[in-house]
Design an enzyme around this catalytic site. Structure first.
Site, PDB file in Angstrom:
ATOM      1  N   HIS A  26      -1.624   0.084  -3.137  1.00  0.00           N
ATOM      2  CA  HIS A  26      -1.342  -1.351  -3.363  1.00  0.00           C
ATOM      3  C   HIS A  26      -2.641  -2.146  -3.183  1.00  0.00           C
ATOM      4  O   HIS A  26      -3.599  -1.916  -3.900  1.00  0.00           O
ATOM      5  CB  HIS A  26      -0.216  -1.751  -2.394  1.00  0.00           C
ATOM      6  CG  HIS A  26       0.290  -3.161  -2.516  1.00  0.00           C
ATOM      7  ND1 HIS A  26       0.162  -3.928  -3.634  1.00  0.00           N
ATOM      8  CD2 HIS A  26       0.949  -3.948  -1.618  1.00  0.00           C
ATOM      9  CE1 HIS A  26       0.716  -5.113  -3.442  1.00  0.00           C
ATOM     10  NE2 HIS A  26       1.213  -5.163  -2.219  1.00  0.00           N
TER      11      HIS A  26
ATOM     12  N   HIS B 183       0.468   1.251 -12.910  1.00  0.00           N
ATOM     13  CA  HIS B 183       1.197   0.139 -12.282  1.00  0.00           C
ATOM     14  C   HIS B 183       2.689   0.423 -12.388  1.00  0.00           C
ATOM     15  O   HIS B 183       3.154   0.973 -13.387  1.00  0.00           O
ATOM     16  CB  HIS B 183       0.875  -1.185 -12.999  1.00  0.00           C
ATOM     17  CG  HIS B 183       1.198  -2.389 -12.184  1.00  0.00           C
ATOM     18  ND1 HIS B 183       2.455  -2.931 -12.118  1.00  0.00           N
ATOM     19  CD2 HIS B 183       0.419  -3.141 -11.368  1.00  0.00           C
ATOM     20  CE1 HIS B 183       2.441  -3.974 -11.316  1.00  0.00           C
ATOM     21  NE2 HIS B 183       1.224  -4.131 -10.832  1.00  0.00           N
TER      22      HIS B 183
ATOM     23  N   ASP C 146      -7.141  -4.072 -10.043  1.00  0.00           N
ATOM     24  CA  ASP C 146      -8.138  -3.603  -9.073  1.00  0.00           C
ATOM     25  C   ASP C 146      -9.342  -2.906  -9.691  1.00  0.00           C
ATOM     26  O   ASP C 146     -10.312  -2.617  -8.979  1.00  0.00           O
ATOM     27  CB  ASP C 146      -7.458  -2.652  -8.075  1.00  0.00           C
ATOM     28  CG  ASP C 146      -6.456  -3.402  -7.224  1.00  0.00           C
ATOM     29  OD1 ASP C 146      -5.264  -3.043  -7.241  1.00  0.00           O
ATOM     30  OD2 ASP C 146      -6.857  -4.390  -6.591  1.00  0.00           O
TER      31      ASP C 146
HETATM   32  C1  SDX Z   1      -1.438  -3.423  -7.066  1.00  0.00           C
HETATM   33  O1  SDX Z   1       3.395  -4.089  -7.675  1.00  0.00           O
HETATM   34  C2  SDX Z   1       2.458  -4.916  -7.904  1.00  0.00           C
HETATM   35  O2  SDX Z   1       2.621  -5.890  -8.577  1.00  0.00           O
HETATM   36  C3  SDX Z   1       1.136  -4.596  -7.218  1.00  0.00           C
HETATM   37  C4  SDX Z   1      -0.051  -5.462  -7.620  1.00  0.00           C
HETATM   38  C5  SDX Z   1       0.092  -6.859  -7.095  1.00  0.00           C
HETATM   39  O3  SDX Z   1      -0.543  -7.776  -7.662  1.00  0.00           O
HETATM   40  O4  SDX Z   1       0.749  -7.034  -6.022  1.00  0.00           O
HETATM   41  O5  SDX Z   1      -0.177  -5.485  -9.025  1.00  0.00           O
HETATM   42  C6  SDX Z   1      -1.352  -4.917  -7.012  1.00  0.00           C
HETATM   43  O6  SDX Z   1      -1.051  -2.788  -6.122  1.00  0.00           O
HETATM   44  C7  SDX Z   1      -1.938  -2.764  -8.317  1.00  0.00           C
HETATM   45  C8  SDX Z   1      -1.893  -1.185  -8.246  1.00  0.00           C
HETATM   46  C9  SDX Z   1      -3.096  -0.717  -7.434  1.00  0.00           C
HETATM   47  N1  SDX Z   1      -2.992   0.706  -7.126  1.00  0.00           N
HETATM   48  C10 SDX Z   1      -3.842   1.616  -7.708  1.00  0.00           C
HETATM   49  O7  SDX Z   1      -4.682   1.341  -8.555  1.00  0.00           O
HETATM   50  C11 SDX Z   1      -3.673   3.025  -7.164  1.00  0.00           C
HETATM   51  C12 SDX Z   1      -3.590   4.027  -8.327  1.00  0.00           C
HETATM   52  N2  SDX Z   1      -2.330   3.788  -9.029  1.00  0.00           N
HETATM   53  C13 SDX Z   1      -1.234   4.688  -8.747  1.00  0.00           C
HETATM   54  O8  SDX Z   1      -1.155   5.084  -7.405  1.00  0.00           O
HETATM   55  C14 SDX Z   1       0.091   4.242  -9.373  1.00  0.00           C
HETATM   56  O9  SDX Z   1      -0.172   3.912 -10.675  1.00  0.00           O
HETATM   57  C15 SDX Z   1       0.889   3.126  -8.717  1.00  0.00           C
HETATM   58  C16 SDX Z   1       1.165   3.393  -7.275  1.00  0.00           C
HETATM   59  C17 SDX Z   1       0.184   1.830  -8.844  1.00  0.00           C
HETATM   60  C18 SDX Z   1       2.231   3.030  -9.443  1.00  0.00           C
HETATM   61  O10 SDX Z   1       2.820   4.243  -9.317  1.00  0.00           O
HETATM   62  P1  SDX Z   1       4.380   4.571  -9.632  1.00  0.00           P
HETATM   63  O11 SDX Z   1       4.995   3.501 -10.451  1.00  0.00           O
HETATM   64  O12 SDX Z   1       5.036   4.939  -8.359  1.00  0.00           O
HETATM   65  O13 SDX Z   1       4.246   5.825 -10.563  1.00  0.00           O
HETATM   66  P2  SDX Z   1       3.915   7.284 -10.043  1.00  0.00           P
HETATM   67  O14 SDX Z   1       2.922   7.283  -8.923  1.00  0.00           O
HETATM   68  O15 SDX Z   1       5.217   8.006  -9.851  1.00  0.00           O
HETATM   69  O16 SDX Z   1       3.150   7.882 -11.333  1.00  0.00           O
HETATM   70  C19 SDX Z   1       3.894   8.364 -12.467  1.00  0.00           C
HETATM   71  C20 SDX Z   1       3.017   9.452 -13.066  1.00  0.00           C
HETATM   72  C21 SDX Z   1       2.641  10.517 -12.020  1.00  0.00           C
HETATM   73  O17 SDX Z   1       2.404  11.725 -12.717  1.00  0.00           O
HETATM   74  P3  SDX Z   1       3.583  12.902 -12.634  1.00  0.00           P
HETATM   75  O18 SDX Z   1       3.748  13.211 -11.162  1.00  0.00           O
HETATM   76  O19 SDX Z   1       4.810  12.261 -13.255  1.00  0.00           O
HETATM   77  O20 SDX Z   1       2.984  14.017 -13.440  1.00  0.00           O
HETATM   78  O21 SDX Z   1       1.761   8.861 -13.486  1.00  0.00           O
HETATM   79  C22 SDX Z   1       0.689   9.431 -12.745  1.00  0.00           C
HETATM   80  C23 SDX Z   1       1.314  10.041 -11.489  1.00  0.00           C
HETATM   81  O22 SDX Z   1       0.501  11.083 -10.987  1.00  0.00           O
HETATM   82  N3  SDX Z   1      -0.226   8.328 -12.366  1.00  0.00           N
HETATM   83  C24 SDX Z   1      -1.553   8.455 -12.295  1.00  0.00           C
HETATM   84  C25 SDX Z   1      -2.025   7.196 -11.896  1.00  0.00           C
HETATM   85  N4  SDX Z   1      -0.990   6.358 -11.730  1.00  0.00           N
HETATM   86  C26 SDX Z   1       0.132   7.083 -12.017  1.00  0.00           C
HETATM   87  N5  SDX Z   1      -2.378   9.512 -12.528  1.00  0.00           N
HETATM   88  C27 SDX Z   1      -3.700   9.278 -12.365  1.00  0.00           C
HETATM   89  N6  SDX Z   1      -4.242   8.087 -11.968  1.00  0.00           N
HETATM   90  C28 SDX Z   1      -3.426   7.039 -11.733  1.00  0.00           C
HETATM   91  N7  SDX Z   1      -3.960   5.868 -11.348  1.00  0.00           N
END
Ligand code: SDX
Length: 388
Positions: free
Chosen positions: A228, A267, A324
């Site tokens: 996050h 996201h 980010d």
């Molecule tokens: C913010 O919610 C908000 O509005 C938050 C925010 C705000 O203004 O408050 O927008 C701010 O928190 C932005 C997000 C910042 N976080 C990151 O950049 C961290 C990296 N991102 C990931 O951790 C992920 O994308 C999340 C946590 C942001 C969202 O994840 P979800 O919706 O829980 O999805 P998931 O983790 O289950 O991913 C689904 C698939 C997975 O692959 P499989 O297990 O299905 O094979 O997508 C892949 C994940 O591994 N994936 C990624 C990825 N994000 C998702 N793979 C590589 N790199 C990534 N960044």
């Protein structure tokens, strides 16, 4: 029939994905079309025309202020910048021993001790506390940043805007107009984002009728995580690990091969380009000419990450740049240290947390979801002397 009470088929939504838990008039996050609106105004129009102070008023009051309303609000914000002396002591004691987000969280949680009406729960008092918190998040975070560089505390300058005063208290000198404008824009872009994890955490806490300071403390604690608010610091750390632009593709390839998350991408709601990332990207490109070689290198690495991730995971998996990705190089260009990025996110998000808490309290309902128990039942108790 109460939803979810059918134990045979609980219908679990992991991470509450896709679950609506309330209604709100504060912001709309359109994840399909990559649009964001605060109280009906597009983020692009607010980024172009507004200021952080005006956006704070819009979020907590629900409309743009008249000039008179704005001057009164801004005067109150500036008057609340002072930090109680014992809280400066907490900052001195903790900085260098704990992450700046933990120092910020602890300082915020101590504020009720210096607010005689901390536990008066009328809307007027909660509005007053909100303005005080918006103001103090800025000065407390700047004081933490100042302490991190082992420099003496700088008292707030009431003649400066919120963003300019933050940079003045952090660096001990007034920022250029451009530096203050860049920070003001970043504060606007991070100010609010519907029911993200830290806002939801704030609401869960406040839904028990705990006071505003308690609810906001929960929000700060939640924002810290790298999935996050901590992603901005983690994304810059990744860019520094990549080191040189020509290493980018191999680094990303290796990380994806090890199923690591690439910070600054993906996201829960946006399945296309995060509109805030677009604005930050173009700001970063405008800054290139006046940036240091380090910032120019970080920018090139970020742009190569962007190109590769969109090709590999954008269209196919809906994993696009988020707010980010480009924030770190922008903050670096105005002299902010990486471990102050997430506290700065909190400085931006405090109006969003307060706006949601005030709105939710208008129709409060305890937030208490279910979990589907899958363990055993009615096990016979064996006294300790008879256990193997
Ligand atoms: C913010 O919610 C908000 O509005 C938050 C925010 C705000 O203004 O408050 O927008 C701010 O928190 C932005 C997000 C910042 N976080 C990151 O950049 C961290 C990296 N991102 C990931 O951790 C992920 O994308 C999340 C946590 C942001 C969202 O994840 P979800 O919706 O829980 O999805 P998931 O983790 O289950 O991913 C689904 C698939 C997975 O692959 P499989 O297990 O299905 O094979 O997508 C892949 C994940 O591994 N994936 C990624 C990825 N994000 C998702 N793979 C590589 N790199 C990534 N960044």
């Amino acid at each position: 029939m109460i939803v979810g009470m059918d134990k045979s088929d609980p219908g679990i939504a992991q991470g509450l994905q896709g679950v609506y838990f309330t209604e709100s008039k504060i912001s709309d996050v359109d994840g399909v079309n990559g649009k964001l609106y605060y109280r009906g105004y597009s983020i692009e129009s607010l980024a172009k025309n507004s200021t952080f102070e005006e956006v704070c008023y819009l979020l907590v009051e629900g409309k743009l202020p008249s000039r008179r309303e704005f001057l009164g609000f801004d005067r109150q914000l500036r008057s609340e910048r002072q930090i109680p002396k014992p809280i400066l002591g907490i900052i001195d004691e903790m900085t260098g021993r704990a992450h700046p987000m933990d120092v910020l969280r602890t300082a915020i949680s101590a504020l009720p001790a210096y607010d005689k009406d901390a536990y008066v729960e009328t809307r007027e008092e909660n509005l007053r506390k909100s303005i005080s918190l918006i103001s103090k998040f800025g000065s407390i975070t700047a004081a933490i940043g100042r302490r991190m560089s082992a420099k003496k505390y700088v008292r707030p300058d009431q003649s400066l805007s919120h963003a300019a005063n933050f940079l003045y208290m952090l660096n001990g000198k007034k920022p250029t107009e451009k530096q203050a404008k860049v920070l003001d824009l970043m504060l606007i872009l991070h100010a609010e984002h519907s029911s993200n994890a830290s806002t939801f955490s704030t609401l869960v806490t406040g839904s028990t009728l705990a006071d505003l300071y308690a609810a906001i403390t929960a929000g700060v604690a939640t924002l810290k995580g790298p999935l996050h608010g901590g992603a901005d610091e983690a994304a810059l750390k990744m860019m520094r690990e990549i080191g040189e632009p020509e290493n980018t593709e191999r680094y990303i390839e290796d990380a994806l091969g090890k199923r690591e998350k690439i910070m600054g991408f993906g996201h829960r709601v946006y399945k296309t380009y995060d509109p805030r990332a677009r604005i930050i990207r173009s700001t970063l490109e405008e800054l290139q000419k006046s940036s240091s070689p380090e910032v120019r290198k970080l920018t090139e690495i970020a742009l190569r990450e962007e190109k590769m991730m969109i090709e590999k995971l954008g269209k196919s998996r809906g994993i696009w740049p988020n707010v980010d990705l480009f924030s770190g190089p922008v903050y670096t260009s105005i002299g902010i240290a990486p471990d102050l990025f997430t506290p700065l996110f909190a400085v931006s998000r405090i109006p969003g947390w307060c706006a949601h808490m005030l709105e939710y309290w208008e129709h409060d309902r305890l937030l208490r979801p279910l979990e589907s128990y899958t363990g055993p039942l009615d096990i016979r108790y064996v006294p300790i002397g008879k256990r193997s």
